[in-house]
Design a protein around this motif. Sequence first.
Motif: not given
Ligand code: THU
Length: 129
Positions: A20, A22, A24, A40, A42, A49, A51-53, A82-84
Amino acid sequence: MDSLIAAAMRAREHACAPYSGFRVGAALEDADGRVWTGCNVENATYGLTVCAERVALLKALSEGVREFRRLAIVTKGAAPAPPCGACRQLLWEYAGDLEIVLSDGVGAIQILRLSDLLPRPFDASYLRR
Ligand code: THU
């Protein structure tokens, strides 16, 4: 700068986000003031994957920590992210109505509560008969 944001920023440097792009970083402060960080991670299957949280929360839980104060999340994009939904659900279960600090790592900061992000959550109370 808030030291919790600084910790999340440092954690973000370790992000494994080749797909991604992206990155985090998250930093979770427990009731004793200790800080648990995550980035995060992946995978080529995408679906695995994490997430960081969730990395930060699971690190703390696996060390026996059960009370939390604040979570800082650092992303770089159009606005602090924000968090997913999945992370919101897991954070609610173990951290309750946490204060959440969103940062874009530059200057924009938003402070929210988890109850604002996850109104009317499903929780263990619904499992009772
Ligand atoms: N991601 C997070 O680490 N935290 C979130 O709350 C949203 C998404 C990461 C997952 C993935 O590696 C990338 O961001 C793109 O979605």
